[in-house]
Design a protein around this motif. Structure first.
Motif, PDB file in Angstrom:
ATOM      1  N   VAL A 208       1.183  -0.908   0.387  1.00  0.00           N
ATOM      2  CA  VAL A 208       0.010   0.113  -0.225  1.00  0.00           C
ATOM      3  C   VAL A 208       0.983   1.160  -0.172  1.00  0.00           C
ATOM      4  O   VAL A 208       0.462   1.655  -0.421  1.00  0.00           O
ATOM      5  CB  VAL A 208      -1.141   0.233   1.216  1.00  0.00           C
ATOM      6  CG1 VAL A 208      -1.612   1.247   1.329  1.00  0.00           C
ATOM      7  CG2 VAL A 208      -1.864  -0.666   1.537  1.00  0.00           C
ATOM      8  N   ILE A 209       1.718   1.121   0.877  1.00  0.00           N
ATOM      9  CA  ILE A 209       2.502   2.597   1.260  1.00  0.00           C
ATOM     10  C   ILE A 209       3.702   2.301  -0.533  1.00  0.00           C
ATOM     11  O   ILE A 209       3.763   3.792  -0.869  1.00  0.00           O
ATOM     12  CB  ILE A 209       4.425   2.317   1.804  1.00  0.00           C
ATOM     13  CG1 ILE A 209       3.306   2.194   3.260  1.00  0.00           C
ATOM     14  CG2 ILE A 209       4.764   3.282   1.663  1.00  0.00           C
ATOM     15  CD1 ILE A 209       4.181   2.348   4.312  1.00  0.00           C
ATOM     16  N   THR A 210       4.217   1.335  -0.783  1.00  0.00           N
ATOM     17  CA  THR A 210       5.042   1.586  -2.578  1.00  0.00           C
ATOM     18  C   THR A 210       4.108   2.153  -3.623  1.00  0.00           C
ATOM     19  O   THR A 210       3.939   2.669  -4.462  1.00  0.00           O
ATOM     20  CB  THR A 210       5.224  -0.115  -3.131  1.00  0.00           C
ATOM     21  OG1 THR A 210       6.158   0.030  -1.844  1.00  0.00           O
ATOM     22  CG2 THR A 210       5.727   0.322  -3.771  1.00  0.00           C
ATOM     23  N   ASP A 211       3.042   1.642  -3.234  1.00  0.00           N
ATOM     24  CA  ASP A 211       1.474   2.403  -4.511  1.00  0.00           C
ATOM     25  C   ASP A 211       1.505   3.468  -4.215  1.00  0.00           C
ATOM     26  O   ASP A 211       0.881   4.349  -5.479  1.00  0.00           O
ATOM     27  CB  ASP A 211       0.464   1.024  -4.250  1.00  0.00           C
ATOM     28  CG  ASP A 211       0.272  -0.530  -4.961  1.00  0.00           C
ATOM     29  OD1 ASP A 211       1.399  -0.289  -5.327  1.00  0.00           O
ATOM     30  OD2 ASP A 211      -0.429  -1.307  -4.294  1.00  0.00           O
ATOM     31  N   TRP A 212       1.033   4.501  -3.249  1.00  0.00           N
ATOM     32  CA  TRP A 212       0.987   5.461  -2.768  1.00  0.00           C
ATOM     33  C   TRP A 212       1.461   6.047  -3.427  1.00  0.00           C
ATOM     34  O   TRP A 212       1.457   7.227  -3.554  1.00  0.00           O
ATOM     35  CB  TRP A 212       0.529   5.969  -1.308  1.00  0.00           C
ATOM     36  CG  TRP A 212       0.219   7.508  -0.944  1.00  0.00           C
ATOM     37  CD1 TRP A 212      -1.059   7.686  -0.857  1.00  0.00           C
ATOM     38  CD2 TRP A 212       1.114   8.480  -0.954  1.00  0.00           C
ATOM     39  NE1 TRP A 212      -0.893   9.379  -0.819  1.00  0.00           N
ATOM     40  CE2 TRP A 212       0.318   9.304  -0.646  1.00  0.00           C
ATOM     41  CE3 TRP A 212       2.486   8.497  -0.979  1.00  0.00           C
ATOM     42  CZ2 TRP A 212       0.813  10.582  -0.474  1.00  0.00           C
ATOM     43  CZ3 TRP A 212       2.740   9.512  -0.535  1.00  0.00           C
ATOM     44  CH2 TRP A 212       2.020  10.926  -0.367  1.00  0.00           C
ATOM     45  N   ARG A 213       3.328   5.214  -2.524  1.00  0.00           N
ATOM     46  CA  ARG A 213       4.284   6.542  -2.823  1.00  0.00           C
ATOM     47  C   ARG A 213       4.790   6.557  -5.471  1.00  0.00           C
ATOM     48  O   ARG A 213       5.248   8.091  -5.419  1.00  0.00           O
ATOM     49  CB  ARG A 213       5.802   6.085  -3.166  1.00  0.00           C
ATOM     50  CG  ARG A 213       6.111   5.939  -1.200  1.00  0.00           C
ATOM     51  CD  ARG A 213       6.755   7.097  -1.220  1.00  0.00           C
ATOM     52  NE  ARG A 213       7.313   6.728   0.341  1.00  0.00           N
ATOM     53  CZ  ARG A 213       7.168   7.772   1.537  1.00  0.00           C
ATOM     54  NH1 ARG A 213       7.105   9.152   1.295  1.00  0.00           N
ATOM     55  NH2 ARG A 213       7.761   7.151   2.529  1.00  0.00           N
ATOM     56  N   ALA A 214       4.271   6.069  -5.359  1.00  0.00           N
ATOM     57  CA  ALA A 214       4.187   5.861  -7.125  1.00  0.00           C
ATOM     58  C   ALA A 214       3.356   7.005  -7.461  1.00  0.00           C
ATOM     59  O   ALA A 214       3.791   7.725  -8.594  1.00  0.00           O
ATOM     60  CB  ALA A 214       3.581   4.253  -7.944  1.00  0.00           C
ATOM     61  N   THR A 215       2.157   7.256  -6.918  1.00  0.00           N
ATOM     62  CA  THR A 215       1.529   8.491  -7.344  1.00  0.00           C
ATOM     63  C   THR A 215       1.499   9.537  -6.765  1.00  0.00           C
ATOM     64  O   THR A 215       1.410  10.791  -6.780  1.00  0.00           O
ATOM     65  CB  THR A 215       0.285   8.001  -7.478  1.00  0.00           C
ATOM     66  OG1 THR A 215      -0.500   8.444  -5.832  1.00  0.00           O
ATOM     67  CG2 THR A 215      -0.190   7.012  -8.567  1.00  0.00           C
ATOM     68  N   GLY A 216       2.031   9.733  -5.283  1.00  0.00           N
ATOM     69  CA  GLY A 216       2.109  10.560  -4.110  1.00  0.00           C
ATOM     70  C   GLY A 216       0.945  11.771  -4.115  1.00  0.00           C
ATOM     71  O   GLY A 216       0.497  12.939  -3.101  1.00  0.00           O
ATOM     72  N   ALA A 217      -0.348  11.380  -4.770  1.00  0.00           N
ATOM     73  CA  ALA A 217      -1.700  12.038  -4.118  1.00  0.00           C
ATOM     74  C   ALA A 217      -2.239  11.674  -3.072  1.00  0.00           C
ATOM     75  O   ALA A 217      -2.570  10.845  -2.336  1.00  0.00           O
ATOM     76  CB  ALA A 217      -2.596  11.245  -5.237  1.00  0.00           C
ATOM     77  N   ASP A 218      -2.736  13.202  -3.012  1.00  0.00           N
ATOM     78  CA  ASP A 218      -3.438  13.315  -1.403  1.00  0.00           C
ATOM     79  C   ASP A 218      -4.799  12.658  -1.857  1.00  0.00           C
ATOM     80  O   ASP A 218      -5.973  13.533  -2.247  1.00  0.00           O
ATOM     81  CB  ASP A 218      -3.669  14.732  -1.128  1.00  0.00           C
ATOM     82  CG  ASP A 218      -3.716  15.490   0.681  1.00  0.00           C
ATOM     83  OD1 ASP A 218      -4.283  13.772   1.425  1.00  0.00           O
ATOM     84  OD2 ASP A 218      -4.113  16.065   1.342  1.00  0.00           O
ATOM     85  N   ARG A 219      -5.196  11.906  -1.268  1.00  0.00           N
ATOM     86  CA  ARG A 219      -6.575  11.342  -1.086  1.00  0.00           C
ATOM     87  C   ARG A 219      -7.794  11.861   0.129  1.00  0.00           C
ATOM     88  O   ARG A 219      -8.785  10.816   0.581  1.00  0.00           O
ATOM     89  CB  ARG A 219      -6.336   9.510  -1.337  1.00  0.00           C
ATOM     90  CG  ARG A 219      -5.818   9.510  -2.420  1.00  0.00           C
ATOM     91  CD  ARG A 219      -5.853   7.887  -2.580  1.00  0.00           C
ATOM     92  NE  ARG A 219      -5.776   6.588  -1.374  1.00  0.00           N
ATOM     93  CZ  ARG A 219      -3.953   6.874  -1.311  1.00  0.00           C
ATOM     94  NH1 ARG A 219      -3.253   6.641  -1.199  1.00  0.00           N
ATOM     95  NH2 ARG A 219      -4.154   6.058  -0.297  1.00  0.00           N
ATOM     96  N   GLY A 220      -6.793  12.103   0.969  1.00  0.00           N
ATOM     97  CA  GLY A 220      -8.116  13.349   2.257  1.00  0.00           C
ATOM     98  C   GLY A 220      -7.669  11.504   3.308  1.00  0.00           C
ATOM     99  O   GLY A 220      -8.629  12.078   4.251  1.00  0.00           O
ATOM    100  N   ASP A 221      -6.708  10.571   3.339  1.00  0.00           N
ATOM    101  CA  ASP A 221      -6.795   9.572   4.415  1.00  0.00           C
ATOM    102  C   ASP A 221      -5.676   9.954   4.857  1.00  0.00           C
ATOM    103  O   ASP A 221      -4.837  10.579   4.517  1.00  0.00           O
ATOM    104  CB  ASP A 221      -6.931   8.074   3.721  1.00  0.00           C
ATOM    105  CG  ASP A 221      -5.922   8.179   2.786  1.00  0.00           C
ATOM    106  OD1 ASP A 221      -4.833   9.084   3.049  1.00  0.00           O
ATOM    107  OD2 ASP A 221      -6.158   7.610   1.344  1.00  0.00           O
TER     108      ASP A 221
END
Length: 438
Positions: A208-221
């Motif tokens: 999950v952390i790796t996937d987030w790093r790939a976009t760096g988008a703020d999803r509000g979570d």
């Protein structure tokens, strides 16, 4: 000053057999032997403090003289160095990075998601249906914390994994933490389950952390906030630090709320007058509409019920270690001494809570609550290491009960009596209740 040694010490194993066998009874009995009592984990001496005054000293007034103790040392290699396990300047740095995720405005947003998750659960029930409420509350707590932490779609796999693995890590981890080092390898089946659960959590949360790093988008979570946060030097968390905090938030957020909610519905069902007052207040405040964050402070009696549940069913023990020479209750303790506190024993001390086994929400009326000594009520710890998510948990409990109790009564199933297991706290292993429409 000589320190009394608790009775029941075994050769080599120390008091570990008594602790694991008697648990709450053992630690509650220590107050009869003094304000500070020596107990042995195998050959390791630790000093139990049994009064609110000394507890406040350890956790708040002189907290800089204490770090995390042996129990946290044993957990750290498996669940990381998050807020629960860390200490010193690193703990302060991480707390400052994590704390904005639990500001009042964020809690209000989370409350809306909480209400949706609880409504989804309660709307799935059918009149007269028997439910295992302990399992429902566990699943609900995982959903609420998981969706706040990861977002609904992004973290679906992680949420599912947390539901399976986190209870195993906490329950088997407590046995491992209290056992002498040479006993650990003998706990073969529990160790296998524990190690497998840790590996699975590492893999899923890491992805999950790796996937987030790939976009760096703020999803509000919460995860977005953790990974975008910067310290005073402009440095972010590393992936390992983020993983440690995620597992910490999952562990603390799921177990505390799930257990408290299960026990709360159990106690409401056992006390008709409490149930009546809860229903009357909810009906008056909500008038048939959905609960919001603004309603939480208005549900004053329900908050008293929550506090009394947290008093009755807290965590069993906390451990600290002296960082410098300390004098506690006339006892001189050198640096490196293990000091232990039992929230359960403190919450059941008749000197602070008369008739402590009686469920009495009116203990928490404003007049009576102010008479409770500092250090006597510590469901979320105290001082600079108080659980950072305590407001989240309290909001979750009030929103959950208000949502369910506005629609349902939960009635015990007589032919399926309550079963309880004991590890880090009292777990309702089976809490069968019938859903009855109001």
């Amino acid at each position: 000053m000589s320190v009394p040694v608790a009775p029941g010490r075994w050769l080599v194993l120390g008091h570990t057999p008594a602790l694991l066998k008697r648990r709450f009874g053992f630690t509650e009995g220590l107050r009869a032997h003094g304000d500070v009592v020596r107990v042995y984990l195998g050959m390791l001496p630790m000093y139990f403090v049994t009064t609110p005054e000394l507890t406040h000293r350890v956790l708040v007034a002189d907290s800089a003289s204490f770090g995390k103790g042996a129990m946290f040392d044993k957990f750290r290699p498996f669940v990381g160095n998050g807020l629960v396990n860390s200490g010193g300047p690193f703990h302060l740095r991480q707390r400052r990075l994590v704390q904005p995720a639990f500001h009042h405005e964020r809690i209000a947003r989370y409350a809306e998601k909480m209400e949706i998750a609880v409504s989804r659960l309660s709307e799935s029930w059918r009149p007269g249906e028997q439910r295992e409420i302990n399992e429902d509350m566990q699943a609900l707590a995982v959903t609420i914390v998981g969706e706040a932490l990861f977002g609904t779609e992004f973290g679906r796999t992680a949420i599912g994994e947390a539901r399976y693995s986190i209870p195993i890590v906490i329950r088997h981890g407590m046995v491992r933490a209290l056992s002498p080092a040479f006993v650990g390898p003998l706990l073969v089946r529990g160790n296998r389950q524990f190690d497998r659960a840790v590996r699975r959590m590492r893999a899923v949360v890491g992805k999950v952390i790796t996937d987030w790093r790939a976009t760096g988008a703020d999803r509000g979570d919460l995860l977005s906030m953790l990974l975008m946060a910067r310290d005073e030097d402009g440095e972010p968390m590393t992936d390992q630090q983020a993983y440690d905090e995620v597992v910490t938030l999952l562990s603390a957020g799921i177990e505390t709320s799930a257990l408290a909610l299960a026990w709360l519905f159990h106690e409401i069902a056992r006390h008709p007058e409490v149930e009546r007052r809860v229903h009357e207040e909810i009906d008056q405040v909500l008038s048939g509409r959905r609960v919001t964050a603004d309603d939480v402070p208005k549900l004053t009696y329900l908050q008293q019920v929550v506090n009394e549940t947290l008093r009755m069913y807290p965590v069993w023990i906390l451990m600290r270690r002296t960082l410098r020479p300390v004098r506690l209750g006339g006892v001189a303790l050198p640096a490196g001494t293990e000091v232990t506190i039992s929230p359960h024993a403190l919450h059941h001390d008749p000197r602070c809570f008369p008739d402590p086994r009686r469920f009495d929400p009116d203990r928490w009326t404003p007049d009576r609550a102010k008479e409770v000594p500092r250090g006597a009520f510590i469901p979320f710890g105290a001082g600079n290491r108080m659980c950072v998510g305590n407001a989240f948990a309290l909001t979750e409990m009030v929103v959950t009960v208000a949502t369910i109790a506005s629609r349902w009564r939960l009635v015990p199933v007589p032919e399926r009596p309550l079963k309880v297991t004991f590890t880090s706290t009292a777990y309702p292993a089976r809490l069968s209740m019938t859903a009855v429409p109001r």
